[in-house]
Design a protein around this motif. Sequence first.
Motif, PDB file in Angstrom:
ATOM      1  N   GLU A 202      22.298  72.261  90.899  1.00  0.00           N
ATOM      2  CA  GLU A 202      23.089  73.459  90.654  1.00  0.00           C
ATOM      3  C   GLU A 202      22.134  74.516  90.115  1.00  0.00           C
ATOM      4  O   GLU A 202      21.462  74.292  89.105  1.00  0.00           O
ATOM      5  CB  GLU A 202      24.204  73.187  89.647  1.00  0.00           C
ATOM      6  CG  GLU A 202      25.268  72.230  90.172  1.00  0.00           C
ATOM      7  CD  GLU A 202      26.275  71.815  89.122  1.00  0.00           C
ATOM      8  OE1 GLU A 202      27.383  71.387  89.508  1.00  0.00           O
ATOM      9  OE2 GLU A 202      25.960  71.905  87.910  1.00  0.00           O
ATOM     10  N   ILE A 203      22.043  75.637  90.797  1.00  0.00           N
ATOM     11  CA  ILE A 203      21.116  76.696  90.395  1.00  0.00           C
ATOM     12  C   ILE A 203      21.871  78.010  90.305  1.00  0.00           C
ATOM     13  O   ILE A 203      22.561  78.414  91.240  1.00  0.00           O
ATOM     14  CB  ILE A 203      19.948  76.836  91.393  1.00  0.00           C
ATOM     15  CG1 ILE A 203      19.197  75.512  91.540  1.00  0.00           C
ATOM     16  CG2 ILE A 203      18.986  77.931  90.927  1.00  0.00           C
ATOM     17  CD1 ILE A 203      18.081  75.547  92.569  1.00  0.00           C
ATOM     18  N   SER A 204      21.719  78.684  89.175  1.00  0.00           N
ATOM     19  CA  SER A 204      22.332  79.988  88.964  1.00  0.00           C
ATOM     20  C   SER A 204      21.245  81.054  88.989  1.00  0.00           C
ATOM     21  O   SER A 204      20.472  81.192  88.035  1.00  0.00           O
ATOM     22  CB  SER A 204      23.076  80.033  87.627  1.00  0.00           C
ATOM     23  OG  SER A 204      23.483  81.359  87.339  1.00  0.00           O
ATOM     24  N   ALA A 205      21.181  81.788  90.088  1.00  0.00           N
ATOM     25  CA  ALA A 205      20.190  82.861  90.192  1.00  0.00           C
ATOM     26  C   ALA A 205      20.425  83.913  89.116  1.00  0.00           C
ATOM     27  O   ALA A 205      19.475  84.474  88.557  1.00  0.00           O
ATOM     28  CB  ALA A 205      20.266  83.490  91.583  1.00  0.00           C
ATOM     29  N   ARG A 206      21.688  84.172  88.820  1.00  0.00           N
ATOM     30  CA  ARG A 206      22.025  85.154  87.784  1.00  0.00           C
ATOM     31  C   ARG A 206      21.517  84.705  86.420  1.00  0.00           C
ATOM     32  O   ARG A 206      20.968  85.495  85.651  1.00  0.00           O
ATOM     33  CB  ARG A 206      23.544  85.340  87.746  1.00  0.00           C
ATOM     34  CG  ARG A 206      24.029  86.365  86.733  1.00  0.00           C
ATOM     35  CD  ARG A 206      23.761  87.763  87.183  1.00  0.00           C
ATOM     36  NE  ARG A 206      24.366  88.722  86.266  1.00  0.00           N
ATOM     37  CZ  ARG A 206      23.799  89.843  85.881  1.00  0.00           C
ATOM     38  NH1 ARG A 206      22.594  90.158  86.346  1.00  0.00           N
ATOM     39  NH2 ARG A 206      24.390  90.673  85.072  1.00  0.00           N
ATOM     40  N   SER A 207      21.683  83.428  86.105  1.00  0.00           N
ATOM     41  CA  SER A 207      21.215  82.907  84.819  1.00  0.00           C
ATOM     42  C   SER A 207      19.705  83.024  84.687  1.00  0.00           C
ATOM     43  O   SER A 207      19.186  83.407  83.633  1.00  0.00           O
ATOM     44  CB  SER A 207      21.631  81.442  84.656  1.00  0.00           C
ATOM     45  OG  SER A 207      23.020  81.321  84.525  1.00  0.00           O
TER      46      SER A 207
ATOM     47  N   ASP B 131      27.137  79.236  80.819  1.00  0.00           N
ATOM     48  CA  ASP B 131      27.908  78.206  81.524  1.00  0.00           C
ATOM     49  C   ASP B 131      28.915  78.791  82.513  1.00  0.00           C
ATOM     50  O   ASP B 131      29.428  78.069  83.371  1.00  0.00           O
ATOM     51  CB  ASP B 131      28.634  77.298  80.522  1.00  0.00           C
ATOM     52  CG  ASP B 131      29.696  78.041  79.717  1.00  0.00           C
ATOM     53  OD1 ASP B 131      29.312  78.750  78.780  1.00  0.00           O
ATOM     54  OD2 ASP B 131      30.882  77.920  80.047  1.00  0.00           O
ATOM     55  N   VAL B 132      29.224  80.089  82.409  1.00  0.00           N
ATOM     56  CA  VAL B 132      30.162  80.696  83.357  1.00  0.00           C
ATOM     57  C   VAL B 132      29.448  81.513  84.434  1.00  0.00           C
ATOM     58  O   VAL B 132      30.101  82.100  85.296  1.00  0.00           O
ATOM     59  CB  VAL B 132      31.205  81.587  82.642  1.00  0.00           C
ATOM     60  CG1 VAL B 132      32.017  80.771  81.669  1.00  0.00           C
ATOM     61  CG2 VAL B 132      30.540  82.771  81.933  1.00  0.00           C
ATOM     62  N   MET B 133      28.123  81.548  84.400  1.00  0.00           N
ATOM     63  CA  MET B 133      27.391  82.273  85.422  1.00  0.00           C
ATOM     64  C   MET B 133      27.532  81.567  86.784  1.00  0.00           C
ATOM     65  O   MET B 133      27.474  80.328  86.851  1.00  0.00           O
ATOM     66  CB  MET B 133      25.908  82.360  85.051  1.00  0.00           C
ATOM     67  CG  MET B 133      25.605  83.268  83.860  1.00  0.00           C
ATOM     68  SD  MET B 133      25.929  85.024  84.184  1.00  0.00           S
ATOM     69  CE  MET B 133      27.523  85.229  83.372  1.00  0.00           C
ATOM     70  N   PRO B 134      27.731  82.310  87.871  1.00  0.00           N
ATOM     71  CA  PRO B 134      27.899  81.697  89.199  1.00  0.00           C
ATOM     72  C   PRO B 134      26.720  80.812  89.591  1.00  0.00           C
ATOM     73  O   PRO B 134      25.567  81.169  89.361  1.00  0.00           O
ATOM     74  CB  PRO B 134      28.001  82.916  90.124  1.00  0.00           C
ATOM     75  CG  PRO B 134      28.530  84.010  89.246  1.00  0.00           C
ATOM     76  CD  PRO B 134      27.914  83.776  87.902  1.00  0.00           C
ATOM     77  N   ILE B 135      27.026  79.658  90.173  1.00  0.00           N
ATOM     78  CA  ILE B 135      25.994  78.710  90.589  1.00  0.00           C
ATOM     79  C   ILE B 135      26.060  78.466  92.094  1.00  0.00           C
ATOM     80  O   ILE B 135      27.103  78.578  92.720  1.00  0.00           O
ATOM     81  CB  ILE B 135      26.155  77.352  89.867  1.00  0.00           C
ATOM     82  CG1 ILE B 135      27.529  76.749  90.187  1.00  0.00           C
ATOM     83  CG2 ILE B 135      25.915  77.478  88.374  1.00  0.00           C
ATOM     84  CD1 ILE B 135      27.673  75.289  89.846  1.00  0.00           C
TER      85      ILE B 135
END
Length: 439
Positions: A275-280, A219-223
Amino acid sequence: MNSRHIFSMCNKLLIQQTITRGNSFKIVKRPDPKTLKMPAPGTAPSIMDIIKEKIRLNGPITVAEYMHIIITNPTEGYYMKKEVIGQGGDFITSPEISQLFGEILGVWFFSETQKLGTSKPLQIVELGPGNATLLIDVLRVVNRLGYKPKDLSIHLVEISSTMQLVQANKLCVSHREVSIEKPHNYEGETISGIKVYWYNDLKKVPNNFSWYIAHEFFDVMPIHKFEKTNDGWRELLIDLDGQEKLYYRITAEETVSCKSLIKPPIDSGDRTELEISARSLGIARQLATRVDKYGGIALIADYGHEGEKGDTFRAFHKHQVVNPLENPGKCDLTADVDFFQLRIAASKTPSTENFALVMGPVKQKDFLERCQAQVRLKVLMDNAKSDEDREKIKKSYEMLVEPTKMGDRFKFMAFYPSSMVDLLNKYPPLGFSTPKSED
């Protein structure tokens, strides 16, 4: 004058002017990484100043850049300066509410691991361990189940030196920094002799049979934030207005993130916000690959949805929701986890290898109750020293499972090796399926 004469003249001039070059460089001694120190907190520019200067120099930034700066700045970053979890922080997590939560997870991992056969030696890998409360509760169960210090090691992925020290002080009787040449940057030992290692990246954790825990990590990964317009998907950026305040603006054209991240089936349905987090997605892929190639199980627990939500980006300060563009670095930035996207990133498909079997998501209430949490609750209440303690235990459990509290919002997802498909059909995964009633 023809070209031959011109070249002949030039050659004579060049020959006459040829000189011998000496050393035209200066030897510079590189600093020793071992002696470098970060500036003391408060002496470096504030997060707001850093963000404003970046926007002035390069233009509007993505939400992902904004979050990354706030999370990872080595001196002024949100997780770098203080303990942020608990009653005195900005938010509280399930393990801090009740020991029952971590104990149930420990039992779950052991139970599911028995389907795989031997589980020794074992690595316990936690991503973003917080105050280490969850891990302490899991280790209590592991000790009861007969694991000896030689049977396991602990590997923690943590970028904050502040939180790393908090974890080390709670877990270890001794701990220390290590040489920069090693993959881990810190190590210690528990009172029973279990080795503990800290890393700043999951990629550096040894590839061995592991239990992977990611509780309130994604939930804290950049989006990146997107909106659907008449011209297609466009990205929301963060800019400065005339009063030097941060605000959202939408791009006129497709950004690189639009083109690289918004792909079927993520953009399916009638959604107008994403909302998409590439890192996640990358970390989910890593976990799936590790589980499938080297053995083990991964368990993700976080608040989130299954692709039905669009705008969930927000901030918490002292347990209250606040504007995420105000006071950067002083508030917890978060966005609901899109479990639909994690499933896409991790699931094994017929045309690919090294991907996992994905179970869930299921609601926290259902997961805990299917894992017989109420049985453990009864034991805790029966052993309480007073009526007041019993009431606290009961209310803590209700906080975890009540639909209007954490019971519905928090969800669980698990990754299993793809080779377990037949086993899981025969012995359904605990917590993710309804137990058969006994006659």
